[in-house]
Motif scaffolding. Sequence first.
Motif, PDB file in Angstrom:
ATOM      1  N   ASN A 198       0.818  -1.203   0.000  1.00 55.36           N
ATOM      2  CA  ASN A 198       0.000   0.000   0.000  1.00 55.36           C
ATOM      3  C   ASN A 198       0.860   1.264   0.000  1.00 55.36           C
ATOM      4  OD1 ASN A 198      -1.906   1.998   0.420  1.00 55.36           O
ATOM      5  ND2 ASN A 198      -2.940   0.934   2.090  1.00 55.36           N
ATOM      6  N   LEU A 199       0.628   2.159  -0.954  1.00 57.28           N
ATOM      7  CA  LEU A 199       1.376   3.415  -1.043  1.00 57.28           C
ATOM      8  C   LEU A 199       0.500   4.623  -0.746  1.00 57.28           C
ATOM      9  CD1 LEU A 199       3.584   2.759  -4.204  1.00 57.28           C
ATOM     10  CD2 LEU A 199       4.235   2.578  -1.791  1.00 57.28           C
ATOM     11  N   ASN A 200      -0.646   4.425  -0.135  1.00 59.78           N
ATOM     12  CA  ASN A 200      -1.499   5.555   0.239  1.00 59.78           C
ATOM     13  C   ASN A 200      -0.724   6.527   1.129  1.00 59.78           C
ATOM     14  OD1 ASN A 200      -3.839   4.760  -1.099  1.00 59.78           O
ATOM     15  ND2 ASN A 200      -4.546   3.504   0.609  1.00 59.78           N
ATOM     16  N   GLY A 201      -0.810   7.805   0.809  1.00 55.19           N
ATOM     17  CA  GLY A 201      -0.126   8.819   1.588  1.00 55.19           C
ATOM     18  C   GLY A 201       1.308   9.078   1.175  1.00 55.19           C
ATOM     19  N   ARG A 202       1.799   8.365   0.189  1.00 55.76           N
ATOM     20  CA  ARG A 202       3.179   8.559  -0.263  1.00 55.76           C
ATOM     21  C   ARG A 202       3.198   9.309  -1.595  1.00 55.76           C
ATOM     22  NH1 ARG A 202       6.508   3.177   1.764  1.00 55.76           N
ATOM     23  NH2 ARG A 202       5.061   2.671   3.461  1.00 55.76           N
ATOM     24  N   VAL A 203       4.296  10.004  -1.803  1.00 50.92           N
ATOM     25  CA  VAL A 203       4.462  10.830  -3.004  1.00 50.92           C
ATOM     26  C   VAL A 203       5.664  10.315  -3.785  1.00 50.92           C
ATOM     27  CG1 VAL A 203       4.942  13.137  -3.897  1.00 50.92           C
ATOM     28  CG2 VAL A 203       3.460  12.846  -1.900  1.00 50.92           C
ATOM     29  N   GLU A 211      -1.754   3.121  -8.918  1.00 52.44           N
ATOM     30  CA  GLU A 211      -2.671   2.014  -8.642  1.00 52.44           C
ATOM     31  C   GLU A 211      -2.566   1.564  -7.189  1.00 52.44           C
ATOM     32  OE1 GLU A 211      -3.470  -2.559 -10.221  1.00 52.44           O
ATOM     33  OE2 GLU A 211      -2.289  -1.169 -11.440  1.00 52.44           O
ATOM     34  N   LEU A 212      -1.369   1.699  -6.605  1.00 50.15           N
ATOM     35  CA  LEU A 212      -1.149   1.322  -5.207  1.00 50.15           C
ATOM     36  C   LEU A 212      -1.451   2.462  -4.240  1.00 50.15           C
ATOM     37  CD1 LEU A 212       2.130  -0.767  -5.588  1.00 50.15           C
ATOM     38  CD2 LEU A 212      -0.212  -1.610  -5.350  1.00 50.15           C
ATOM     39  N   GLY A 213      -1.884   3.619  -4.783  1.00 49.87           N
ATOM     40  CA  GLY A 213      -2.345   4.703  -3.937  1.00 49.87           C
ATOM     41  C   GLY A 213      -1.453   5.915  -3.827  1.00 49.87           C
ATOM     42  N   ALA A 214      -0.298   5.908  -4.474  1.00 53.87           N
ATOM     43  CA  ALA A 214       0.627   7.037  -4.367  1.00 53.87           C
ATOM     44  C   ALA A 214       0.158   8.228  -5.190  1.00 53.87           C
ATOM     45  CB  ALA A 214       2.023   6.627  -4.832  1.00 53.87           C
ATOM     46  N   CYS A 215       0.489   9.431  -4.704  1.00 53.74           N
ATOM     47  CA  CYS A 215       0.412  10.622  -5.547  1.00 53.74           C
ATOM     48  C   CYS A 215       1.692  10.671  -6.370  1.00 53.74           C
ATOM     49  CB  CYS A 215       0.290  11.879  -4.694  1.00 53.74           C
ATOM     50  SG  CYS A 215      -1.230  11.963  -3.734  1.00 53.74           S
ATOM     51  N   VAL A 216       1.594  11.102  -7.617  1.00 56.05           N
ATOM     52  CA  VAL A 216       2.722  10.976  -8.531  1.00 56.05           C
ATOM     53  C   VAL A 216       3.018  12.287  -9.241  1.00 56.05           C
ATOM     54  CG1 VAL A 216       3.606   9.769 -10.571  1.00 56.05           C
ATOM     55  CG2 VAL A 216       2.192   8.530  -8.903  1.00 56.05           C
ATOM     56  N   ALA A 217       4.303  12.637  -9.304  1.00 57.41           N
ATOM     57  CA  ALA A 217       4.769  13.749 -10.123  1.00 57.41           C
ATOM     58  C   ALA A 217       5.599  13.176 -11.264  1.00 57.41           C
ATOM     59  CB  ALA A 217       5.616  14.715  -9.294  1.00 57.41           C
ATOM     60  N   LEU A 218       5.128  13.368 -12.479  1.00 60.67           N
ATOM     61  CA  LEU A 218       5.872  12.959 -13.671  1.00 60.67           C
ATOM     62  C   LEU A 218       6.690  14.143 -14.161  1.00 60.67           C
ATOM     63  CD1 LEU A 218       3.109  11.057 -15.696  1.00 60.67           C
ATOM     64  CD2 LEU A 218       4.757  10.091 -14.076  1.00 60.67           C
TER      65      LEU A 218
END
Length: 267
Positions: free
Chosen positions: A9-14, A34-41
Amino acid sequence: MKTLKELANLNGRVALITGGAGHLGRAFGHALAELGACVALVDRHQAAVEAAAEEISARHGTHCVGIKVDLAHEEEVRRLPQQVADTLGGLDILINNAGFVGTDKLTGWCVPFEEQSAETWRAATEVNMTAPFFLVQAATPWLRVHKRGSVINITSIYAFLGPDMSLYDGTAMGNPAAYAASKGGLIQATRWLSAVLAPDVRVNCMSPGGVLRGQPDSFVRAYEKRTPMGRMAEEDDMKGAIAFLASDLSKYVTGQHIAIDGGWSVW
């Protein structure tokens, strides 16, 4: 004991992913979102990276942003972690995925060794090895905050193996020395950083094999014949490894190099 689902689970991670508009960058973004992370491309091409971010946000319902940065410019690289933290609230995962693979503006890339130029050597080193170093350096204060930071450097099978030049016979493709040397340096930088940044930050790298992207048929057939799995890679083949290294599934793994190459490196 935590379940595998909890560890993944990556909820709450960036997460910050360089080369985010490319095939692998988008695949990595989808995997972590998909695992819950916020992502900066991050990419040089603004329209492309913003489109990739919108695609990921729409599919997974997570916050994903696209940021235009030229990794050849040190000042832009050093500002990037703060920019991501200001936008998404922190930084826990850094994927150094961008790679210099030549440009029409420089000569001396996919040419015989005697014709390979100093300009392309310097450009490859700057993007493939120097930029990741500065980016990790600038990101370290953020990665240390929750004592669960993960850095993943994307290299190549040619970072640790010599090339079979016969694969390129009859094609316009090539295998420049600068690419192999700069990516090989990134593997050793991974080992060094893992020792220095532990225990708060884990640093690992993965080396993809050749990914099928419309290469000439002769190259594809030769590559497949030389690979135990009998095919070139697809983007989906990389998602499991990136999820493993980014999450607590690998929370006791650091300084490691994983080849995702269909068995290419066993021969």
